[in-house]
Design a protein around this motif. Structure first.
Motif: not given
Length: 175
Positions: A30-41, A107-108, A110-117, A121-128
């Motif tokens: 649920a946090l993913e869309p909000e975190i995706q909107k953040l700039t790198d800084a 975790f949200a 880290v997921r976004e940082a992994g996607r960007r860098v 993208r961490h899948f649900d099973v990886q989050m678990i």
């Protein structure tokens, strides 16, 4: 036969653990869309925010544990040693509680940082798997399920405390 029947009725231990962790996975998603909107800084600033929240939580322990007692203790110092051990345990418990409070957000991030860098993208099973590792238990995953990527989640979360993190692997190519 009885174990099989009980497993079908109540679920296996693994199924119960996964079921208990699913609300966190849903909250991270649920946090993913909000975190995706953040700039790198702004994404980097989340680390400082998390550290600050942890330090605020642990501020009551500052100074209480500044002096460690030696391993050989006189009888009159045993009370001080017991008090020190109790304070250390209380501090550790408070740290774990603080980390668990920010787990979903961390975790949200880290997921976004992994996607960007890493463009991964961490899948649900990886989050678990990351939550299981954070709890200090073993997460068994099949080949190709992304164990290396999973490790980034609890490593980041636990590194926020400033106490250090160790990652152990038996695979030469991961070392």
């Amino acid at each position: 036969m009885i174990n099989t029947l009980l497993g079908k009725v109540f679920g296996t231990k693994n199924e119960r653990v996964i079921k208990a962790l699913m609300p966190n996975v849903l909250a991270i998603n649920a946090l993913e869309p909000e975190i995706q909107k953040l700039t790198d800084a702004e994404l980097r600033a989340k680390t400082d925010e998390f550290r600050q929240r942890i330090q605020e939580r642990l501020s009551r322990f500052r100074g209480a544990n500044t002096e460690r007692t030696e391993s050989t203790v006189a009888p009159e110092q045993e009370d001080d040693l017991d008090r020190t051990k109790r304070l250390e345990k209380e501090e550790y418990d408070a740290l774990q509680e603080a980390l668990n409070e920010i787990l979903v957000e961390a975790f949200a991030v880290v997921r976004e940082a992994g996607r960007r860098v890493l463009n991964m993208r961490h899948f649900d099973v990886q989050m678990i798997g990351g939550m299981v590792l954070h709890q200090g238990t073993i997460s068994e995953m099949k080949t190709g399920e992304g164990k290396t990527l999973v490790a980034t989640l609890p490593v980041y979360l636990n590194a926020l405390s400033g106490r250090g993190v160790h990652v152990v692997t038996v695979n030469d190519y991961l070392a």
